[in-house]
Write an enzyme that holds these catalytic residues in place. Structure first.
Site, short mmCIF file in Angstrom:
data_model
loop_
_atom_site.label_atom_id
_atom_site.label_comp_id
_atom_site.label_asym_id
_atom_site.label_seq_id
_atom_site.Cartn_x
_atom_site.Cartn_y
_atom_site.Cartn_z
N SER A 1 -17.02 -10.86 6.42
CA SER A 1 -15.71 -10.21 6.32
C SER A 1 -15.77 -8.78 6.38
O SER A 1 -14.90 -7.86 6.47
CB SER A 1 -15.20 -10.72 4.83
OG SER A 1 -15.87 -10.06 3.86
N GLY A 2 -17.31 -8.39 6.19
CA GLY A 2 -17.16 -6.87 6.43
C GLY A 2 -17.49 -6.26 4.87
O GLY A 2 -17.77 -5.13 4.78
N GLY A 3 -17.17 -7.29 3.94
CA GLY A 3 -17.31 -6.85 2.41
C GLY A 3 -18.73 -7.00 2.06
O GLY A 3 -19.47 -7.54 3.02
N VAL A 4 -19.35 -6.35 0.98
CA VAL A 4 -20.63 -6.43 0.52
C VAL A 4 -21.21 -7.61 0.32
O VAL A 4 -22.44 -7.86 0.64
CB VAL A 4 -20.71 -5.35 -0.65
CG1 VAL A 4 -19.95 -5.51 -1.64
CG2 VAL A 4 -22.31 -5.33 -1.12
N SER B 1 -20.42 -11.13 1.32
CA SER B 1 -20.80 -11.71 2.44
C SER B 1 -21.90 -10.91 3.22
O SER B 1 -22.74 -11.79 3.85
CB SER B 1 -19.42 -12.07 3.13
OG SER B 1 -19.02 -10.99 3.46
N SER B 2 -21.82 -9.76 3.36
CA SER B 2 -22.85 -9.24 4.24
C SER B 2 -24.15 -9.19 3.63
O SER B 2 -25.29 -9.63 4.13
CB SER B 2 -22.77 -7.47 4.09
OG SER B 2 -21.48 -7.38 4.64
N CYS C 1 -22.05 -10.03 -34.16
CA CYS C 1 -20.78 -10.24 -34.76
C CYS C 1 -20.52 -11.73 -35.13
O CYS C 1 -21.01 -12.16 -36.12
CB CYS C 1 -19.54 -9.76 -33.70
SG CYS C 1 -18.09 -9.48 -34.44
N TYR C 2 -19.50 -12.47 -34.53
CA TYR C 2 -19.37 -13.81 -34.84
C TYR C 2 -20.65 -14.65 -34.80
O TYR C 2 -20.99 -15.48 -35.62
CB TYR C 2 -18.59 -14.46 -33.78
CG TYR C 2 -18.17 -16.10 -34.22
CD1 TYR C 2 -17.28 -16.49 -34.94
CD2 TYR C 2 -18.88 -16.91 -33.30
CE1 TYR C 2 -16.94 -17.90 -35.08
CE2 TYR C 2 -18.84 -18.31 -33.47
CZ TYR C 2 -17.73 -18.60 -34.18
OH TYR C 2 -17.28 -20.01 -34.63
#
Ligand code: XMP
Length: 527
Positions: A237-240, A242-243, A96-97
Site C-alpha cells: 500500500s506504500g505504508g510501512v 506492508s513494506s 496494582c490489581y
C-alpha cells in the site's frame, strides 16, 4: 479469531529462552508493560489472565507480570489467575490489581483505601533490595487505584511507601513475589524503567538478548521453513507495515514473492512511484501494479456518504486484488502486516476482562475471501520495532517513517463527491503540508498530518477578481495509539507557510483552515 494465548508455538518461541509473560487482567497499559520490558531487550508477550500453569510451564517464561485491571480483587467475578502460578517458582511482579491479587493469594487483606489515589505521588523507598537498586530514596510514581493492600500478612515486607499507601511496594519473604501499587510502565513514574529492568534482569535473570537483527534472522528462517518452495502474495500500500512485510519476505524467499499494488487513484502524491522504486528497482520483486483508478472513480462517482465510500472501496479492492492474484497461479500464502497491537485488540477474548477496543481492518478479511493461508510475520511487533526492522532491511527512511494512511485513502479526505480534479487538488495541498512539516523538522514528532478538501466553496479576492473557490483544512495530531489524539500545535510561522504555499500554488483553493479538535469527540479523519 484466536486469543493472544492461542498463538502458534512457532510465534511464541520467537525468543525462546528469555520470555516474560504479562497476564492481562484488563489493564489499559498492558501493552506499555510489554513495550517497557522489550526495551530491556527481553521478549515479552501479553496473555490471558487465566492462562493455565500447564501452558505457562510449556512456554517457560523467566518471569510473570500480573497487570493492573479495573475490577476489585474481592468483587464477584473478579478475574483471577490460575492459583498454581504462585507455586511455579517463577518470579512474579504484580502491578496494582496484580499486586493485590498476589498479596491476597498469600493471606493479605485488600479493601478500599481511605483515599483513592490518582496521579503523581511521591514515593519513598523503605528497603531498596534488588527491585529498587538505582532508584533514589524519594521519587515520583504514578498511582491509579481505589483499593489497596491493608496488611501484609506474615509473608510480605514493605519496600516503599507513599503518604497514603504504606505498602506502595512489597516483597515476599521467601518467594520471588513482588508487588507495586503504582504503575512502573507509564512515563510519569520517574524510575519505572529501572524498576522493570531490575525485575527482568536481576530478579528474573534475563541477559537481554532480544535484538532486531536476531528477530530478522529467526523470522527469515521460520518463513523459509513454512513457505518451502511455494509462492507468497503480498499486498503493498506504500505504508510501512506492508513494506516491511514485503522486504522481510523478499529477504527470506526472494523470487517466490509476488507483490500487488492496487493503484486505486486514491493514494498520496508519489506513493505508487515510491513503491515501484523500492520494490521493483531496489528489491527487484515480482511487482504487479494494477492500474485501477478509472474503475474506482467510476464506482465512486456521485457517492458522498463516508460509509458508502468505504464499502465500495473495500469491495472493489478485494475484487481487483483477487483478479490479479489469479494471474499468480501457484500462490498459496497471503502475507499481511498485522502488528501486535492489532492482535491484542482484535483478539481479546470477548468474555475477558478487557473489552475489545477496536476491530482492526488488517485482521481477518482478505484471506477468508481469497482462500490463501495467512502469513503475518510482524504479529509480535510494535510499530517502532517494525520501523527499526524496516531500516535494517534497507527500506528508505521516507517509507519507514511515513504517517499512517487509511485503507480508503484520499476518498475519506475528499469530503463530498470524489472526482479526479478534486483528488488532484487535495493531493497537491497534502504534499505541501507534508513538505513544510518535514522542512520544519516536525514530521516525525507529529503522528499523523494531512490535508482535507472540504465540500464547500468560500469567497475570496485574487487581484481585482472575486473568487469562489475550495477550502483546505490542515489536520495534525499527536497520539500514542490513535484511539485518542490531541491536535498538534503547529507553530504559526509554519502554518503561515503552509497556507501561503497552498493558496498560491494549488489552483482552485482560496482558503486554508486549521483543525484544532481532539479525539474524542472528533475523530482523526474527517469522514
Ligand atoms: P479515526 O478517524 O477513527 O482514525 O480517528 C484512527 C486511525 O485509523 C485510520 N483510519 C482508517 N484506516 N481504514 C483504515 O485502514 C479506514 O477506514 C480508516 N479510518 C480511519 C486513521 O487514518 C487514523 O490513523
Amino acid at each position: 479469531m484466536a486469543g493472544p494465548d492461542n498463538r502458534d508455538a512457532q510465534n511464541v518461541t520467537a525468543a525462546d529462552e528469555e520470555l516474560i509473560l504479562v497476564l492481562d487482567f484488563g489493564s489499559q497499559t498492558a501493552q506499555l508493560i510489554a513495550r517497557r520490558v522489550r526495551e530491556q531487550n527481553v521478549f515479552c508477550q501479553i496473555v490471558r489472565h487465566d492462562l493455565t500453569v500447564e501452558r505457562i510451564r510449556e512456554l517457560a517464561p523467566r518471569g510473570l507480570i500480573l497487570s493492573g485491571g479495573p475490577a476489585s480483587v474481592y468483587g464477584s467475578g473478579a478475574p483471577q489467575p490460575d492459583p498454581g502460578i504462585f507455586d511455579l517458582d517463577i518470579p512474579i511482579l504484580g502491578i496494582c490489581y496484580g499486586m493485590q491479587l498476589a498479596c491476597r493469594s498469600q493471606g493479605s487483606q485488600v479493601s478500599p483505601g481511605d483515599t483513592r489515589e490518582f496521579g503523581r505521588t511521591a514515593c519513598r523507598v523503605v528497603e531498596p533490595g534488588e527491585l529498587f537498586a538505582g532508584v533514589p530514596a524519594e521519587s515520583i510514581v504514578w498511582m491509579s487505584h481505589g483499593d489497596q493492600v491493608q496488611d501484609l500478612s506474615d509473608h510480605f515486607t514493605a519496600l516503599a511507601e507513599t503518604d497514603t499507601c504504606p505498602f506502595a511496594a512489597v516483597k515476599h519473604h521467601t518467594r520471588e513475589i513482588y508487588g507495586l501499587q503504582f504503575h512502573p510502565e507509564v512515563t510519569h513514574t520517574e524510575h519505572g524503567g529501572t524498576l522493570l529492568g531490575n525485575f527482568v534482569r536481576s530478579i528474573c535473570g534475563c541477559r537481554g538478548s532480544w535484538r532486531m537483527s536476531e528477530f530478522i534472522a529467526r523470522e527469515v528462517e521460520a518463513l523459509r521453513a513454512r513457505v518451502g518452495d511455494k509462492r507468497v502474495i503480498c499486498g503493498l500500500s506504500g505504508g510501512v507495515d506492508s513494506s516491511v512485510v514485503a522486504a522481510l519476505l523478499y529477504k527470506a524467499i526472494g523470487s517466490q514473492l509476488s507483490c500487488i499494488l492496487v493503484d486505486n487513484g486514491l493514494l498520496r502524491a508519489g506513493e505508487a512511484d515510491s513503491v515501484v522504486e523500492t520494490f521493483q528497482n531496489h528489491f527487484q520483486t515480482d511487482l504487479h501494479v494494477v492500474p485501477a483508478e478509472d474503475l474506482f472513480l467510476r464506482e465512486l462517482a456521485g457517492v458522498t456518504d463516508p460509509q458508502q465510500k468505504r464499502k465500495i472501496i473495500g469491495k472493489l479492492f478485494i475484487d481487483v486484488f483477487r483478479e490479479e492474484a489469479k494471474s499468480i497461479p501457484d500462490a498459496e500464502f497471503l502475507a499481511q502486516g498485522t502488528l501486535y497491537p492489532d492482535v491484542i485488540e482484535s483478539g481479546a477474548d470477548p468474555d475477558g476482562p478487557a473489552a475489545t477496543i477496536k476491530t482492526h481492518h488488517n485482521v481477518g478479511g482478505l484471506p477468508d475471501e481469497l482462500g490463501f493461508e495467512l502469513i503475518e510475520p510482524l504479529r509480535d511487533l510494535f510499530k517502532d520495532e517494525v520501523r527499526a526492522i524496516g531500516l535494517e532491511l534497507g527500506l528508505p527512511e521516507q517509507m519507514v517513517w511515513r504517517h499512517p494512511f487509511p485503507g480508503p485513502g484520499l476518498a475519506v479526505r475528499c469530503l463530498g463527491e470524489i472526482r479526479k480534479e478534486r483528488l488532484e487538488t487535495l493531493r497537491e495541498a497534502d504534499a505541501i503540508v507534508i513538505d513544510e512539516l518535514t522542512k520544519a523538522g516536525l514530521y516525525r514528532e507529529i503522528k499523523q498530518a494531512f490535508a482535507v478538501l472540504l465540500p464547500v466553496q468560500s469567497v475570496g479576492v485574487m487581484g481585482d477578481d472575486r473568487t469562489y473557490d475550495d477550502v483546505i483544512a490542515v489536520r495534525a495530531v499527536q497520539t500514542d495509539d490513535f484511539m485518542t489524539a490531541d491536535w498538534y500545535p503547529i507553530p504559526y510561522e509554519v502554518l503561515g507557510r503552509i497556507s501561503t504555499r497552498i493558496i498560491n500554488s494549488v489552483r482552485g483553493v482560496n482558503r486554508v483552515t486549521y483543525d484544532i479538535s481532539s479525539k474524542p469527540p472528533s475523530t482523526i479523519e474527517w469522514e
